[in-house]
Enzyme design. Structure first.
Site, PDB file in Angstrom:
ATOM      1  N   ASP A  10       0.812  -1.215   0.000  1.00  9.92           N
ATOM      2  CA  ASP A  10       0.000   0.000   0.000  1.00  9.92           C
ATOM      3  C   ASP A  10       0.847   1.267   0.000  1.00  9.92           C
ATOM      4  OD1 ASP A  10       1.018  -0.282   2.509  1.00  9.92           O
ATOM      5  OD2 ASP A  10      -0.867   0.077   3.582  1.00  9.92           O
ATOM      6  N   HIS A  17      24.366   1.378 -17.700  1.00 13.14           N
ATOM      7  CA  HIS A  17      23.344   1.830 -16.763  1.00 13.14           C
ATOM      8  C   HIS A  17      23.478   1.080 -15.435  1.00 13.14           C
ATOM      9  CE1 HIS A  17      20.538   3.574 -20.104  1.00 13.14           C
ATOM     10  NE2 HIS A  17      21.598   4.317 -19.859  1.00 13.14           N
ATOM     11  N   ASP A  41      27.042   9.435 -13.307  1.00 12.34           N
ATOM     12  CA  ASP A  41      26.065   9.962 -14.258  1.00 12.34           C
ATOM     13  C   ASP A  41      24.851  10.350 -13.414  1.00 12.34           C
ATOM     14  OD1 ASP A  41      24.134  10.423 -16.229  1.00 12.34           O
ATOM     15  OD2 ASP A  41      24.856   8.806 -17.522  1.00 12.34           O
ATOM     16  N   ASP A  44      21.496  16.630 -16.865  1.00 14.99           N
ATOM     17  CA  ASP A  44      22.058  15.298 -17.125  1.00 14.99           C
ATOM     18  C   ASP A  44      23.560  15.458 -17.341  1.00 14.99           C
ATOM     19  OD1 ASP A  44      22.582  12.700 -17.851  1.00 14.99           O
ATOM     20  OD2 ASP A  44      21.201  12.631 -19.539  1.00 14.99           O
ATOM     21  N   HIS A  60      26.970   3.216 -27.710  1.00 14.30           N
ATOM     22  CA  HIS A  60      25.738   4.003 -27.603  1.00 14.30           C
ATOM     23  C   HIS A  60      25.837   5.250 -28.461  1.00 14.30           C
ATOM     24  CE1 HIS A  60      27.649   6.987 -24.907  1.00 14.30           C
ATOM     25  NE2 HIS A  60      28.166   5.968 -24.237  1.00 14.30           N
ATOM     26  N   HIS A  88      21.007  12.864 -26.886  1.00 11.89           N
ATOM     27  CA  HIS A  88      19.555  12.754 -26.816  1.00 11.89           C
ATOM     28  C   HIS A  88      19.010  14.117 -26.419  1.00 11.89           C
ATOM     29  CE1 HIS A  88      19.592  12.714 -22.362  1.00 11.89           C
ATOM     30  NE2 HIS A  88      20.593  11.831 -22.445  1.00 11.89           N
ATOM     31  N   HIS A  90      15.312  11.841 -21.228  1.00 10.59           N
ATOM     32  CA  HIS A  90      15.359  11.505 -22.652  1.00 10.59           C
ATOM     33  C   HIS A  90      14.110  12.143 -23.251  1.00 10.59           C
ATOM     34  CE1 HIS A  90      18.245   7.816 -22.331  1.00 10.59           C
ATOM     35  NE2 HIS A  90      18.725   8.918 -21.799  1.00 10.59           N
ATOM     36  N   GLU A 108      27.607  13.190 -25.092  1.00 13.63           N
ATOM     37  CA  GLU A 108      28.137  12.277 -24.076  1.00 13.63           C
ATOM     38  C   GLU A 108      28.887  11.088 -24.666  1.00 13.63           C
ATOM     39  OE1 GLU A 108      25.011   9.906 -22.106  1.00 13.63           O
ATOM     40  OE2 GLU A 108      23.559  11.225 -23.075  1.00 13.63           O
ATOM     41  N   TYR A 132      34.538   2.285 -23.195  1.00 19.55           N
ATOM     42  CA  TYR A 132      34.288   1.273 -22.174  1.00 19.55           C
ATOM     43  C   TYR A 132      35.082   0.023 -22.543  1.00 19.55           C
ATOM     44  CZ  TYR A 132      30.430   4.551 -21.982  1.00 19.55           C
ATOM     45  OH  TYR A 132      29.689   5.709 -21.962  1.00 19.55           O
ATOM     46  N   ARG A 169      32.983   8.177 -19.341  1.00 20.70           N
ATOM     47  CA  ARG A 169      31.973   8.945 -20.078  1.00 20.70           C
ATOM     48  C   ARG A 169      32.027  10.385 -19.588  1.00 20.70           C
ATOM     49  NH1 ARG A 169      28.105   5.738 -19.522  1.00 20.70           N
ATOM     50  NH2 ARG A 169      26.892   6.566 -17.786  1.00 20.70           N
ATOM     51  N   GLU A 209      29.787  13.930 -20.137  1.00 15.65           N
ATOM     52  CA  GLU A 209      28.497  14.370 -20.674  1.00 15.65           C
ATOM     53  C   GLU A 209      28.168  15.782 -20.207  1.00 15.65           C
ATOM     54  OE1 GLU A 209      23.814  12.869 -20.635  1.00 15.65           O
ATOM     55  OE2 GLU A 209      25.242  12.111 -19.143  1.00 15.65           O
TER      56      GLU A 209
END
Length: 465
Positions: free
Chosen positions: A44, A248, A265, A276, A376, A380, A387, A410, A414, A432, A434
Protein backbone atom coordinates in the site's frame (compact mmCIF):
# COMPACT_ATOMS: atom_id res chain seq x y z
CA UNK A 1 0.89 30.41 -0.91
CA UNK A 2 1.04 32.72 -3.89
CA UNK A 3 -0.47 31.79 -7.23
CA UNK A 4 2.99 31.46 -8.76
CA UNK A 5 4.29 29.07 -6.10
CA UNK A 6 1.31 26.81 -6.59
CA UNK A 7 2.32 26.42 -10.23
CA UNK A 8 5.83 25.29 -9.28
CA UNK A 9 7.64 28.51 -9.99
CA UNK A 10 5.90 29.44 -13.25
CA UNK A 11 3.08 31.91 -13.58
CA UNK A 12 -0.15 30.42 -14.90
CA UNK A 13 0.15 32.76 -17.90
CA UNK A 14 3.09 30.65 -19.09
CA UNK A 15 0.86 27.59 -19.37
CA UNK A 16 -2.00 29.61 -20.88
CA UNK A 17 0.35 30.86 -23.60
CA UNK A 18 1.47 27.30 -24.37
CA UNK A 19 -2.12 26.13 -24.69
CA UNK A 20 -2.96 29.05 -26.95
CA UNK A 21 -0.05 28.33 -29.28
CA UNK A 22 -0.98 24.65 -29.49
CA UNK A 23 -4.60 25.41 -30.32
CA UNK A 24 -3.63 28.00 -32.93
CA UNK A 25 -1.69 25.28 -34.75
CA UNK A 26 -4.52 22.76 -34.62
CA UNK A 27 -7.55 24.80 -35.65
CA UNK A 28 -11.04 23.61 -34.61
CA UNK A 29 -10.55 20.55 -32.40
CA UNK A 30 -10.73 19.07 -28.93
CA UNK A 31 -7.45 18.09 -27.26
CA UNK A 32 -7.46 15.68 -24.31
CA UNK A 33 -4.50 14.91 -22.05
CA UNK A 34 -4.63 12.72 -18.92
CA UNK A 35 -2.44 13.29 -15.89
CA UNK A 36 -0.22 10.56 -14.50
CA UNK A 37 -1.50 8.19 -11.84
CA UNK A 38 0.19 7.15 -8.63
CA UNK A 39 2.09 3.86 -8.97
CA UNK A 40 2.27 1.16 -6.31
CA UNK A 41 5.76 0.49 -5.03
CA UNK A 42 4.86 -2.29 -2.62
CA UNK A 43 1.60 -3.32 -1.00
CA UNK A 44 0.00 0.00 0.00
CA UNK A 45 2.96 2.35 -0.54
CA UNK A 46 3.50 4.34 -3.71
CA UNK A 47 6.46 5.69 -5.62
CA UNK A 48 6.99 9.45 -5.29
CA UNK A 49 4.49 11.01 -7.69
CA UNK A 50 5.81 12.61 -10.87
CA UNK A 51 3.36 14.37 -13.17
CA UNK A 52 3.07 13.36 -16.82
CA UNK A 53 5.32 15.75 -18.73
CA UNK A 54 2.86 16.62 -21.52
CA UNK A 55 0.07 17.25 -19.01
CA UNK A 56 2.36 19.41 -16.90
CA UNK A 57 3.60 21.33 -19.93
CA UNK A 58 0.05 22.41 -20.77
CA UNK A 59 -1.42 22.89 -17.30
CA UNK A 60 1.13 23.08 -14.47
CA UNK A 61 -1.36 21.05 -12.44
CA UNK A 62 0.53 18.79 -9.98
CA UNK A 63 -2.05 16.21 -8.92
CA UNK A 64 -2.66 12.65 -10.17
CA UNK A 65 -5.61 11.27 -12.14
CA UNK A 66 -6.75 14.62 -13.56
CA UNK A 67 -7.85 15.20 -17.15
CA UNK A 68 -7.20 18.34 -19.22
CA UNK A 69 -9.47 19.22 -22.13
CA UNK A 70 -8.69 22.04 -24.58
CA UNK A 71 -11.57 23.12 -26.79
CA UNK A 72 -10.97 25.21 -29.87
CA UNK A 73 -14.38 26.11 -31.27
CA UNK A 74 -16.11 29.43 -31.34
CA UNK A 75 -13.73 30.33 -28.51
CA UNK A 76 -10.76 28.68 -26.80
CA UNK A 77 -11.60 26.95 -23.54
CA UNK A 78 -9.60 25.02 -20.96
CA UNK A 79 -11.40 22.44 -18.81
CA UNK A 80 -9.90 20.46 -15.91
CA UNK A 81 -11.36 17.39 -14.23
CA UNK A 82 -9.78 16.87 -10.81
CA UNK A 83 -10.10 14.94 -7.60
CA UNK A 84 -12.65 16.72 -5.35
CA UNK A 85 -11.65 18.29 -2.07
CA UNK A 86 -11.82 15.71 0.73
CA UNK A 87 -10.83 17.10 4.15
CA UNK A 88 -10.62 13.67 5.79
CA UNK A 89 -8.44 12.18 3.05
CA UNK A 90 -6.31 15.32 2.86
CA UNK A 91 -5.28 14.80 6.49
CA UNK A 92 -3.54 11.62 5.32
CA UNK A 93 -2.29 12.40 1.82
CA UNK A 94 -2.01 16.18 1.58
CA UNK A 95 -4.06 19.08 0.29
CA UNK A 96 -5.93 18.99 -2.99
CA UNK A 97 -6.84 21.94 -5.16
CA UNK A 98 -10.21 20.58 -6.20
CA UNK A 99 -12.27 22.15 -9.01
CA UNK A 100 -12.27 25.58 -7.35
CA UNK A 101 -8.48 25.60 -7.15
CA UNK A 102 -8.26 24.41 -10.76
CA UNK A 103 -10.11 27.57 -11.78
CA UNK A 104 -8.56 30.04 -9.36
CA UNK A 105 -4.94 28.92 -9.38
CA UNK A 106 -4.48 27.18 -12.73
CA UNK A 107 -6.77 29.26 -14.89
CA UNK A 108 -9.28 26.62 -15.97
CA UNK A 109 -12.37 28.12 -17.61
CA UNK A 110 -14.41 25.23 -16.24
CA UNK A 111 -13.50 22.58 -13.68
CA UNK A 112 -15.35 19.48 -12.55
CA UNK A 113 -14.82 16.66 -10.08
CA UNK A 114 -13.68 13.39 -11.62
CA UNK A 115 -17.00 11.69 -10.93
CA UNK A 116 -18.58 13.91 -13.59
CA UNK A 117 -16.29 12.70 -16.37
CA UNK A 118 -18.62 10.08 -17.79
CA UNK A 119 -21.57 12.45 -17.97
CA UNK A 120 -19.63 15.45 -19.31
CA UNK A 121 -17.08 14.09 -21.79
CA UNK A 122 -19.61 12.70 -24.32
CA UNK A 123 -21.17 16.17 -24.45
CA UNK A 124 -17.78 17.79 -25.06
CA UNK A 125 -17.01 15.29 -27.84
CA UNK A 126 -20.34 15.76 -29.61
CA UNK A 127 -20.40 17.69 -32.91
CA UNK A 128 -16.61 17.77 -33.02
CA UNK A 129 -14.78 16.50 -36.11
CA UNK A 130 -11.19 16.27 -34.85
CA UNK A 131 -10.07 14.90 -31.48
CA UNK A 132 -6.45 14.86 -30.35
CA UNK A 133 -5.69 12.41 -27.54
CA UNK A 134 -2.52 11.02 -25.96
CA UNK A 135 -3.13 7.42 -26.98
CA UNK A 136 -1.00 4.65 -25.55
CA UNK A 137 0.13 6.28 -22.32
CA UNK A 138 -2.39 4.64 -20.00
CA UNK A 139 -4.59 1.80 -21.17
CA UNK A 140 -7.35 2.73 -18.72
CA UNK A 141 -7.64 6.23 -20.22
CA UNK A 142 -7.59 4.78 -23.75
CA UNK A 143 -10.56 2.58 -22.88
CA UNK A 144 -12.50 5.43 -21.30
CA UNK A 145 -11.84 7.74 -24.23
CA UNK A 146 -13.07 5.18 -26.75
CA UNK A 147 -16.10 4.52 -24.54
CA UNK A 148 -17.08 8.20 -24.63
CA UNK A 149 -16.59 8.38 -28.38
CA UNK A 150 -18.68 5.26 -28.88
CA UNK A 151 -21.47 6.83 -26.84
CA UNK A 152 -21.40 9.81 -29.21
CA UNK A 153 -21.38 7.46 -32.23
CA UNK A 154 -24.45 5.69 -30.89
CA UNK A 155 -26.30 9.00 -30.62
CA UNK A 156 -24.97 9.92 -34.05
CA UNK A 157 -26.62 6.91 -35.63
CA UNK A 158 -29.94 8.29 -34.40
CA UNK A 159 -29.13 11.65 -35.94
CA UNK A 160 -29.01 13.42 -32.59
CA UNK A 161 -25.35 14.55 -32.88
CA UNK A 162 -22.32 14.02 -35.08
CA UNK A 163 -19.37 11.98 -33.83
CA UNK A 164 -15.64 12.70 -34.28
CA UNK A 165 -14.31 11.59 -37.65
CA UNK A 166 -10.57 12.02 -36.92
CA UNK A 167 -8.69 10.67 -33.91
CA UNK A 168 -5.13 11.99 -33.87
CA UNK A 169 -2.21 11.37 -31.52
CA UNK A 170 -1.92 14.58 -29.50
CA UNK A 171 1.71 13.87 -28.68
CA UNK A 172 2.75 14.60 -32.27
CA UNK A 173 1.87 18.27 -31.86
CA UNK A 174 2.88 18.84 -28.25
CA UNK A 175 6.21 17.07 -28.59
CA UNK A 176 7.29 19.21 -31.51
CA UNK A 177 6.41 22.28 -29.44
CA UNK A 178 8.35 20.99 -26.45
CA UNK A 179 11.53 20.35 -28.43
CA UNK A 180 12.14 24.12 -28.86
CA UNK A 181 12.65 25.55 -25.40
CA UNK A 182 11.27 28.94 -24.43
CA UNK A 183 13.22 31.45 -22.34
CA UNK A 184 11.62 30.41 -19.05
CA UNK A 185 12.37 26.74 -19.77
CA UNK A 186 16.00 27.51 -20.61
CA UNK A 187 16.27 29.46 -17.35
CA UNK A 188 15.06 26.44 -15.34
CA UNK A 189 17.43 24.12 -17.15
CA UNK A 190 20.36 26.47 -16.63
CA UNK A 191 19.61 26.53 -12.91
CA UNK A 192 19.20 22.74 -12.76
CA UNK A 193 22.50 22.39 -14.64
CA UNK A 194 24.34 24.65 -12.17
CA UNK A 195 23.00 22.71 -9.18
CA UNK A 196 24.03 19.39 -10.72
CA UNK A 197 27.43 20.74 -11.76
CA UNK A 198 28.13 21.87 -8.19
CA UNK A 199 27.03 18.46 -6.90
CA UNK A 200 29.43 16.64 -9.23
CA UNK A 201 32.29 18.91 -8.14
CA UNK A 202 31.42 18.25 -4.49
CA UNK A 203 31.51 14.50 -5.20
CA UNK A 204 35.02 14.85 -6.63
CA UNK A 205 36.13 16.60 -3.45
CA UNK A 206 34.37 14.12 -1.16
CA UNK A 207 35.61 10.95 -2.84
CA UNK A 208 38.29 8.87 -1.15
CA UNK A 209 39.43 5.24 -1.35
CA UNK A 210 37.35 2.93 0.83
CA UNK A 211 34.09 4.84 0.43
CA UNK A 212 31.19 2.97 -1.09
CA UNK A 213 29.54 4.06 -4.30
CA UNK A 214 26.35 4.60 -2.27
CA UNK A 215 28.09 7.02 0.09
CA UNK A 216 29.20 9.12 -2.85
CA UNK A 217 25.70 8.98 -4.31
CA UNK A 218 24.17 10.32 -1.09
CA UNK A 219 26.65 13.20 -0.95
CA UNK A 220 25.81 14.23 -4.50
CA UNK A 221 22.05 13.88 -4.11
CA UNK A 222 22.04 15.75 -0.80
CA UNK A 223 23.79 18.65 -2.52
CA UNK A 224 21.15 18.73 -5.27
CA UNK A 225 18.16 18.55 -2.94
CA UNK A 226 19.56 21.04 -0.44
CA UNK A 227 20.09 23.51 -3.28
CA UNK A 228 16.42 23.49 -4.28
CA UNK A 229 16.03 20.56 -6.67
CA UNK A 230 12.81 18.65 -6.06
CA UNK A 231 14.15 15.28 -7.23
CA UNK A 232 16.83 13.56 -9.24
CA UNK A 233 15.99 13.40 -12.94
CA UNK A 234 16.86 9.68 -13.17
CA UNK A 235 18.47 6.97 -11.08
CA UNK A 236 21.97 8.06 -10.14
CA UNK A 237 24.87 6.00 -11.49
CA UNK A 238 28.02 5.79 -9.37
CA UNK A 239 30.27 3.19 -10.95
CA UNK A 240 33.74 2.51 -9.60
CA UNK A 241 36.41 0.66 -11.54
CA UNK A 242 35.12 -1.90 -14.04
CA UNK A 243 31.51 -1.16 -13.00
CA UNK A 244 31.79 1.89 -15.27
CA UNK A 245 31.74 -0.47 -18.26
CA UNK A 246 28.09 -1.27 -17.44
CA UNK A 247 26.34 1.65 -19.11
CA UNK A 248 23.34 1.83 -16.76
CA UNK A 249 24.94 0.45 -13.62
CA UNK A 250 22.74 1.37 -10.64
CA UNK A 251 23.67 -1.10 -7.87
CA UNK A 252 26.01 1.54 -6.39
CA UNK A 253 27.10 -0.91 -3.68
CA UNK A 254 30.81 -1.56 -4.31
CA UNK A 255 33.76 0.01 -2.54
CA UNK A 256 35.87 2.58 -4.35
CA UNK A 257 39.45 1.43 -4.63
CA UNK A 258 42.76 3.25 -4.76
CA UNK A 259 43.94 3.56 -8.37
CA UNK A 260 40.48 3.14 -9.91
CA UNK A 261 38.31 5.64 -11.74
CA UNK A 262 34.71 6.34 -10.76
CA UNK A 263 32.06 7.34 -13.29
CA UNK A 264 29.08 9.36 -12.04
CA UNK A 265 26.07 9.96 -14.26
CA UNK A 266 23.58 12.10 -12.33
CA UNK A 267 21.38 15.13 -12.75
CA UNK A 268 18.69 16.85 -10.76
CA UNK A 269 15.20 17.99 -11.69
CA UNK A 270 14.05 21.56 -11.05
CA UNK A 271 10.38 22.39 -11.58
CA UNK A 272 10.22 19.11 -13.54
CA UNK A 273 13.04 20.16 -15.93
CA UNK A 274 16.02 17.79 -16.09
CA UNK A 275 19.76 18.15 -16.12
CA UNK A 276 22.06 15.30 -17.13
CA UNK A 277 25.80 15.23 -16.41
CA UNK A 278 28.45 12.51 -16.53
CA UNK A 279 31.93 12.90 -15.11
CA UNK A 280 34.72 10.38 -14.59
CA UNK A 281 37.52 11.01 -12.12
CA UNK A 282 40.26 9.18 -10.19
CA UNK A 283 39.34 7.87 -6.74
CA UNK A 284 42.82 8.69 -5.47
CA UNK A 285 42.86 12.20 -6.95
CA UNK A 286 45.27 11.64 -9.85
CA UNK A 287 44.88 9.89 -13.19
CA UNK A 288 47.37 7.19 -14.03
CA UNK A 289 49.19 7.61 -17.33
CA UNK A 290 46.95 5.02 -19.00
CA UNK A 291 43.74 6.47 -17.56
CA UNK A 292 44.71 9.95 -18.63
CA UNK A 293 45.41 8.80 -22.18
CA UNK A 294 41.92 7.32 -22.55
CA UNK A 295 40.27 10.22 -20.72
CA UNK A 296 41.80 12.82 -23.02
CA UNK A 297 40.56 10.92 -26.09
CA UNK A 298 36.99 11.01 -24.75
CA UNK A 299 37.38 14.69 -23.83
CA UNK A 300 38.64 15.54 -27.32
CA UNK A 301 35.76 13.60 -28.87
CA UNK A 302 33.26 15.50 -26.75
CA UNK A 303 34.75 18.84 -27.77
CA UNK A 304 34.37 17.90 -31.43
CA UNK A 305 30.79 16.78 -30.81
CA UNK A 306 29.84 19.98 -29.01
CA UNK A 307 31.23 22.10 -31.84
CA UNK A 308 28.97 20.18 -34.24
CA UNK A 309 25.84 21.12 -32.22
CA UNK A 310 25.13 24.21 -34.28
CA UNK A 311 22.14 25.77 -35.95
CA UNK A 312 21.56 24.17 -39.34
CA UNK A 313 23.70 21.10 -38.72
CA UNK A 314 22.01 17.74 -38.83
CA UNK A 315 21.70 16.04 -35.45
CA UNK A 316 23.59 13.01 -36.72
CA UNK A 317 26.66 15.17 -37.38
CA UNK A 318 27.24 15.34 -33.61
CA UNK A 319 27.49 11.57 -33.34
CA UNK A 320 29.36 11.21 -36.63
CA UNK A 321 32.08 13.67 -35.62
CA UNK A 322 32.57 11.85 -32.32
CA UNK A 323 32.75 8.43 -33.96
CA UNK A 324 35.34 9.54 -36.52
CA UNK A 325 37.54 11.06 -33.81
CA UNK A 326 37.30 8.02 -31.57
CA UNK A 327 38.13 5.64 -34.41
CA UNK A 328 41.21 7.65 -35.37
CA UNK A 329 42.50 7.88 -31.81
CA UNK A 330 41.89 4.22 -30.97
CA UNK A 331 43.86 3.12 -34.02
CA UNK A 332 46.70 5.38 -32.86
CA UNK A 333 46.42 3.88 -29.36
CA UNK A 334 46.52 0.31 -30.68
CA UNK A 335 43.04 -0.67 -29.50
CA UNK A 336 41.87 -0.92 -33.12
CA UNK A 337 43.69 -2.17 -36.21
CA UNK A 338 43.34 -0.92 -39.76
CA UNK A 339 41.76 2.10 -41.40
CA UNK A 340 40.04 4.42 -38.87
CA UNK A 341 37.70 5.75 -41.55
CA UNK A 342 36.50 2.23 -42.26
CA UNK A 343 35.93 1.62 -38.55
CA UNK A 344 33.92 4.83 -38.33
CA UNK A 345 31.79 3.92 -41.35
CA UNK A 346 31.02 0.50 -39.97
CA UNK A 347 30.18 1.89 -36.53
CA UNK A 348 27.82 4.44 -38.07
CA UNK A 349 26.39 1.76 -40.38
CA UNK A 350 27.26 4.19 -43.17
CA UNK A 351 24.23 6.39 -42.45
CA UNK A 352 26.14 9.48 -43.57
CA UNK A 353 27.35 8.18 -46.96
CA UNK A 354 25.47 7.37 -50.18
CA UNK A 355 28.15 4.87 -51.17
CA UNK A 356 26.33 1.53 -51.62
CA UNK A 357 29.58 -0.43 -51.36
CA UNK A 358 30.37 1.23 -48.03
CA UNK A 359 26.98 0.20 -46.72
CA UNK A 360 27.91 -3.42 -47.26
CA UNK A 361 31.11 -3.15 -45.22
CA UNK A 362 31.28 -5.52 -42.28
CA UNK A 363 33.84 -6.50 -39.70
CA UNK A 364 35.66 -9.70 -40.50
CA UNK A 365 35.03 -12.68 -38.24
CA UNK A 366 36.83 -12.04 -34.97
CA UNK A 367 37.75 -8.47 -35.93
CA UNK A 368 37.42 -5.86 -33.19
CA UNK A 369 35.49 -2.73 -34.10
CA UNK A 370 34.73 0.60 -32.49
CA UNK A 371 31.41 -0.69 -31.19
CA UNK A 372 33.32 -2.98 -28.85
CA UNK A 373 34.41 0.17 -27.00
CA UNK A 374 31.67 2.67 -27.83
CA UNK A 375 28.22 1.16 -28.14
CA UNK A 376 25.74 4.00 -27.60
CA UNK A 377 24.70 7.17 -29.39
CA UNK A 378 26.25 10.51 -28.50
CA UNK A 379 23.17 12.63 -27.89
CA UNK A 380 19.55 12.75 -26.82
CA UNK A 381 17.10 15.59 -26.35
CA UNK A 382 16.77 17.03 -22.84
CA UNK A 383 13.89 18.88 -21.21
CA UNK A 384 10.91 17.88 -19.10
CA UNK A 385 12.05 14.31 -19.66
CA UNK A 386 15.67 13.29 -19.32
CA UNK A 387 15.36 11.50 -22.65
CA UNK A 388 13.09 14.21 -23.96
CA UNK A 389 10.49 14.03 -26.70
CA UNK A 390 10.63 15.20 -30.29
CA UNK A 391 11.52 13.48 -33.53
CA UNK A 392 15.14 12.76 -34.39
CA UNK A 393 14.31 12.36 -38.08
CA UNK A 394 12.02 14.20 -40.47
CA UNK A 395 10.88 12.51 -43.68
CA UNK A 396 13.57 9.89 -43.10
CA UNK A 397 16.46 12.35 -42.81
CA UNK A 398 18.19 13.39 -39.61
CA UNK A 399 16.60 16.65 -38.55
CA UNK A 400 18.50 19.92 -38.54
CA UNK A 401 19.32 21.59 -35.25
CA UNK A 402 17.48 24.80 -34.38
CA UNK A 403 18.02 27.48 -31.73
CA UNK A 404 16.24 26.51 -28.52
CA UNK A 405 16.96 22.80 -28.80
CA UNK A 406 18.83 21.29 -25.84
CA UNK A 407 20.70 18.03 -26.21
CA UNK A 408 23.35 16.07 -24.40
CA UNK A 409 26.78 15.36 -25.84
CA UNK A 410 28.14 12.28 -24.08
CA UNK A 411 30.84 10.20 -25.74
CA UNK A 412 32.50 7.41 -23.82
CA UNK A 413 34.93 4.52 -24.02
CA UNK A 414 34.29 1.27 -22.17
CA UNK A 415 37.02 -1.37 -22.06
CA UNK A 416 35.60 -4.33 -20.20
CA UNK A 417 37.73 -6.16 -17.65
CA UNK A 418 36.90 -9.27 -19.71
CA UNK A 419 38.04 -7.71 -23.00
CA UNK A 420 40.87 -10.11 -23.79
CA UNK A 421 41.21 -8.37 -27.15
CA UNK A 422 42.48 -5.20 -25.43
CA UNK A 423 45.92 -4.68 -23.84
CA UNK A 424 45.69 -5.63 -20.16
CA UNK A 425 46.61 -2.14 -18.95
CA UNK A 426 43.39 -0.73 -20.44
CA UNK A 427 40.99 -3.37 -19.18
CA UNK A 428 38.41 -2.24 -16.65
CA UNK A 429 38.52 1.41 -17.72
CA UNK A 430 35.15 3.02 -18.37
CA UNK A 431 34.91 6.74 -19.11
CA UNK A 432 31.97 8.94 -20.08
CA UNK A 433 31.90 12.74 -20.22
CA UNK A 434 28.50 14.37 -20.67
CA UNK A 435 27.29 17.96 -20.86
CA UNK A 436 23.98 19.66 -21.64
CA UNK A 437 24.20 21.87 -24.72
CA UNK A 438 21.85 24.60 -25.93
CA UNK A 439 21.73 25.27 -29.67
CA UNK A 440 21.83 29.03 -30.29
CA UNK A 441 22.03 31.38 -33.25
CA UNK A 442 25.80 31.29 -32.84
CA UNK A 443 28.12 29.18 -30.67
CA UNK A 444 26.76 26.18 -28.75
CA UNK A 445 26.12 27.09 -25.11
CA UNK A 446 27.23 24.49 -22.56
CA UNK A 447 24.74 24.74 -19.70
CA UNK A 448 26.89 22.51 -17.49
CA UNK A 449 30.18 24.30 -18.22
CA UNK A 450 30.87 25.10 -14.57
CA UNK A 451 31.49 21.41 -13.79
CA UNK A 452 35.18 20.48 -13.71
CA UNK A 453 36.18 18.59 -16.86
CA UNK A 454 39.78 19.03 -18.01
CA UNK A 455 42.37 16.74 -16.45
CA UNK A 456 43.80 19.65 -14.48
CA UNK A 457 40.37 20.86 -13.27
CA UNK A 458 39.28 17.37 -12.26
CA UNK A 459 42.47 16.60 -10.35
CA UNK A 460 42.30 19.96 -8.61
CA UNK A 461 38.68 19.33 -7.58
CA UNK A 462 39.54 15.83 -6.35
CA UNK A 463 42.33 17.25 -4.24
CA UNK A 464 40.10 19.98 -2.81
CA UNK A 465 41.83 22.84 -4.59
Amino acid sequence: MTMESNVEGFSREVFADRRKKIMERLGPAVVVFPAASELIRSNDTTFPFRQDSDFYYLTGFPEPDALAVLINGESEQFFLFTRPRDPKQEIWTGRRHGPAGAREVFGADEAYPLNELDSTMPKILSNVDRVFFAFGKQESWDRRMMGWINQVRTKGRRGAVSAPTELIDAALVVHEKRIIKEADEIDRMQRAARISADAHTLAMKACSPGMTERELQTRLEHCCLSRGAQAMAYETIVAGGANACVLHYVENSARLNQGDLVLIDAGCELDNYASDISRTFPVSGRFTKTQRRVYEIVLEAQSVGIQSARKGERLHSVHSSVVHLLAERLVELGLLDGDPERHARICLKSAETPDEDAREERLEDGEIGLHHYYMHNTSHWLGLDCHDVGRYREAGAWRRLEPGMILTVEPGLYISSEADYAPEAYRGIGIRIEDDVLVTEDEPEILTESCAKSVEEVEAACQGR
